[in-house]
Design an enzyme around this catalytic site. Structure first.
Site, PDB file in Angstrom:
ATOM      1  N   LYS A 113       0.823  -1.207   0.000  1.00  0.00           N
ATOM      2  CA  LYS A 113       0.000   0.000   0.000  1.00  0.00           C
ATOM      3  C   LYS A 113       0.864   1.268   0.000  1.00  0.00           C
ATOM      4  O   LYS A 113       0.431   2.309  -0.468  1.00  0.00           O
ATOM      5  CB  LYS A 113      -0.924   0.021   1.216  1.00  0.00           C
ATOM      6  CG  LYS A 113      -1.825  -1.196   1.412  1.00  0.00           C
ATOM      7  CD  LYS A 113      -2.980  -1.239   0.461  1.00  0.00           C
ATOM      8  CE  LYS A 113      -4.074  -2.228   0.851  1.00  0.00           C
ATOM      9  NZ  LYS A 113      -3.710  -3.654   0.759  1.00  0.00           N
TER      10      LYS A 113
HETATM   11  C1  LIG Z   1      -4.303  -4.825   0.175  1.00  0.00           C
HETATM   12  C2  LIG Z   1      -3.501  -6.067   0.121  1.00  0.00           C
HETATM   13  C3  LIG Z   1      -3.738  -7.059  -0.857  1.00  0.00           C
HETATM   14  C4  LIG Z   1      -4.856  -6.977  -1.853  1.00  0.00           C
HETATM   15  O1  LIG Z   1      -4.630  -5.994  -2.854  1.00  0.00           O
HETATM   16  P1  LIG Z   1      -5.804  -5.513  -3.810  1.00  0.00           P
HETATM   17  O2  LIG Z   1      -5.248  -4.374  -4.590  1.00  0.00           O
HETATM   18  O3  LIG Z   1      -6.903  -5.070  -2.874  1.00  0.00           O
HETATM   19  O4  LIG Z   1      -6.222  -6.654  -4.665  1.00  0.00           O
HETATM   20  C5  LIG Z   1      -2.901  -8.168  -0.883  1.00  0.00           C
HETATM   21  N1  LIG Z   1      -1.910  -8.316   0.034  1.00  0.00           N
HETATM   22  C6  LIG Z   1      -1.663  -7.387   0.990  1.00  0.00           C
HETATM   23  C7  LIG Z   1      -0.563  -7.634   1.972  1.00  0.00           C
HETATM   24  C8  LIG Z   1      -2.438  -6.233   1.065  1.00  0.00           C
HETATM   25  O5  LIG Z   1      -2.186  -5.318   2.038  1.00  0.00           O
END
Ligand SMILES: *Cc1c(COP(=O)(O)O)cnc(C)c1O
Length: 497
Positions: A113
Site C-alpha cells: 500500500k
Molecule cells: C491490500 C492487500 C492485498 C490486496 O490488494 P488488492 O489491490 O486489494 O487486490 C494483498 N496483500 C496485501 C498484503 C495487502 O495489504
C-alpha cells in the site's frame, strides 16, 4: 486525457478532479477514457532510468493536467530513501524456475500500500490546489489493517491535510494495532471502534454523506476526502511498478526486450492486478495475468465462470488483507471489457447490490479467459508453500505472497506454460509473523508479538524491518475506543468543528 465514470460515460473530467473526489457522484469509478501507450522506444529508454524517472514517465501519460514541475515534485517527494529502505524503491528477488518476486514492501509500513499511499498526499494536495484551492483536506479511512497505517504514514504532517483512521478494536493483528497506535505526526488521529470492519466502513460512509457535517466543515474551509483504493490516485502509482519491473528485467538481461512475461498477483479488492492489466494495455508485453485468491475465492469462480456471487461463507484466513467478498475495482475492468458500456455496468452492479450476484455476457467471459488465469489456495497450502520455499531457496514469503506462489505453481503444472513470471509480493513476512513462524515450524503459542518475531528472526536468519522493530519502543499515543455512533463526534472534535 479525460476521465469517465463507469456508471455514466457522459461524465467527463480531468485527473485532478477525479483524485479530489475519489468516487463520482452517482457512485461510479473514474477511469481514463483511453489507455495511453508507451512506444517500444519509450520502454527501451526506461531501462536505464531510476524508479523516479519511470514513475514520472508513466504519470505524465495519465495526469496530463499536472505540469511537469508538479509531477517531478510528487514523484521525488514520494520515492526516495527517506521513505523506502532501498534506492530501487521496489526490489526484485530471483527464484528458481524463471520466477521473479517483485518486493513492493520496502516502504515505511512494510506493505505494498505504501507504493501508492506515499505519493497520494502529493497528488491530492496538488489536485486540490487546481480544483478547490485553499481548502483543508480531511482524509477519513476505515481500515482492516494495512491501508490505515500506510495512509497515516503518507499523510502525517503533510501541510493542508489531516487524517482520521478508524479500525475495529479486535479486528487487526497485534503488529498492525501497534503500528497505528504509535503513529507520529501533528495532523493524525487514530481511533478504535467497538465493532467490526463493516461498522467502521459504514460509519465513515455515513460521515461522508451527512449534510450537517458537511456544512460544519465547509464553514471551517474543510473538505472530506478518501484514501481508499477506488481513488484513481491510488491506482495510477501501481501501474508504475509493473512498467518498472519489465524495464528492470530487460536491463538485468533476465528477459529479451519484447519477451512476454506472466504476472501473478495476490488479490483482494482487484486494485493491484488491475494496474497490471493497465500496464499491459500501455504496451508492456504480458502473456497471462494470474489472479490468486485465498479461501474467499469469489474472483476465482468469477473468472472461471463469468458469475460473480458474493452469497457465500466468509472465511477469516492467514492472509487477512485478501479476506474480501466485494472486489470494487473489478468494475473498472468490466467497464473496459464491455467497450465502456455504462448501461451494462449499472445493470450488473445494481444486481450485485440487490441480490449479491451478477453474470457477465459471453463476449466478456471470452476476454476474461484470454487475459486471466485464476486460482486459489487454503491456509494449509499457504503455510506449506512458505515452509517449502524457505527450505528450498532460503526465501521467506509472507502469507499473501505465498498464495500467489502456490497459484503460480498450479498454473504451471496445469498448462505447462514456462513463460517467465513476476510474482507481486505485497507484504513483508514480519507483518504476519505469527502464521509465518508457525509455517517454518516455530511455536506460535508465544503470546508477545515482539518475542515471537525475535524468534522468527533467529530461526530464519532474516531481518525484522526497522520500521516494525521501532514500534516496540515507541509510546502508544492513541488509546481511544468509541461506539460506532460516536464516530462523527470524534471526527468533528478532532477537526475542531
Ligand atoms: C491490500 C492487500 C492485498 C490486496 O490488494 P488488492 O489491490 O486489494 O487486490 C494483498 N496483500 C496485501 C498484503 C495487502 O495489504
Amino acid at each position: 486525457m479525460n476521465y469517465r465514470s463507469t456508471r455514466n460515460s457522459s461524465i467527463k473530467t480531468q485527473s485532478a478532479h477525479a483524485i479530489v473526489k475519489g468516487l463520482s457522484d452517482e457512485g461510479g469509478l473514474y477511469v481514463p477514457e483511453s489507455i495511453p501507450k508507451l512506444s517500444e522506444q519509450e520502454i527501451l529508454d526506461l531501462c536505464d532510468k531510476s524508479y523516479v524517472d519511470r514513475a514520472y514517465t508513466v504519470f505524465g501519460k495519465f495526469l496530463t493536467d499536472f505540469t511537469p514541475e508538479e509531477l517531478r515534485h510528487c514523484v521525488e517527494s514520494a520515492y526516495n530513501t527517506k521513505n523506502f529502505d532501498t534506492d530501487n524503491i521496489a526490489e526484485i528477488t530471483k527464484l528458481k524456475g524463471g520466477r521473479y518476486v517483485l518486493e513492493l514492501w520496502h516502504g515505511p509500513t512494510c506493505a505494498f500500500k505504501d507504493m501508492a499511499l506515499q505519493i497520494l498526499p502529493y497528488l491530492l494536495t496538488t489536485s486540490a490546489k487546481k480544483t478547490v484551492d485553499g481548502k483543508q483536506i480531511a482524509i477519513l479511512v476505515a481500515t482492516s489493517g494495512d491501508t490505515g497505517k500506510a495512509a497515516l504514514e503518507g499523510f502525517k504532517d503533510v501541510p493542508g491535510t489531516s487524517i482520521s483512521v478508524f479500525y475495529p478494536e479486535d479486528g487487526v493483528s497485534p503488529m498492525q494495532k501497534r503500528q497505528m497506535t504509535t503513529q507520529s505526526g501533528e495532523n493524525v488521529n487514530v481511533c478504535a471502534i467497538k465493532g467490526n470492519f463493516d461498522d467502521c466502513q459504514n460509519g465513515v460512509k455515513a460521515i461522508f454523506t451527512d449534510e450537517e457535517i458537511a456544512k460544519k466543515l465547509a464553514a471551517n474551509n474543510i473538505l472530506l476526502s478518501s484514501a481508499n483504493s477506488i481513488n484513481w490516485g491510488r491506482l495510477a502509482p501501481q501501474i508504475v511498478y509493473y512498467v518498472s519491473v519489465y524495464a528492470q528485467l530487460v536491463k538485468d538481461k533476465e528477459i529479451e526486450f519484447g519477451e512476454k512475461i506472466n504476472i501473478v498477483v495476490p488479490t483482494g479488492n482487484f486494485g493491484n492486478i488491475l494496474a497490471a492489466y493497465y500496464a499491459k494495455l500501455m504496451g508492456i508485453p504480458v502473456n497471462k495475468l494470474i489472479c490468486a485468491s485465498n479461501s474467499n475465492n469469489v474472483l476465482t469462480d468469477f473468472i472461471n465462470t463469468g458469475v460473480y456471487d458474493r452469497n457465500r461463507r466468509f472465511y477469516t484466513t492467514v492472509s487477512p488483507s485478501m479476506d474480501i467478498l466485494i472486489s470494487s475495482n473489478l468494475e473498472r475492468l468490466l467497464y473496459h471489457l464491455t467497450g465502456e458500456n455504462d448501461a451494462l455496468i449499472n445493470e450488473w452492479f445494481g444486481s450485485l447490490k440487490e441480490s449479491g450476484k451478477y453474470e457477465v455476457n459471453d463476449a466478456v467471459k471470452k476476454q476474461l479467459g484470454e487475459l486471466f488465469y485464476a486460482g486459489w489456495c487454503s491456509d494449509d497450502e499457504t503455510k506449506s508453500v512458505i515452509s517449502k520455499t524457505f527450505a528450498d531457496e532460503h526465501y521467506l514469503l509472507d502469507t499473501h505472497t505465498a498464495v500467489a506462489v502456490k497459484v503460480c505453481e498450479d498454473y504451471k503444472s496445469k498448462t505447462g506454460d514456462n513463460t517467465k513470471t513476476v510474482i507481486a509480493s505485497t507484504a513483508n513476512p514480519y507483518k504476519f509473523g505469527r502464521a509465518v513462524y508457525e509455517a517454518v515450524g516455530g511455536n506460535a503459542s508465544i503470546e508477545d508479538e515482539f518475542e515471537l518475531i525475535a524468534k522468527l528472526e533467529e530461526k530464519t536468519g532474516t531481518k525484522i524491518p526497522a520500521p516494525l522493530a521501532a514500534t516496540k519502543d515507541k509510546a502508544v499515543r492513541f488509546t481511544g475506543s468509541v461506539e460506532k455512533q460516536e464516530m462523527s463526534k470524534t471526527v468533528l472534535d478532532f477537526l475542531g468543528s
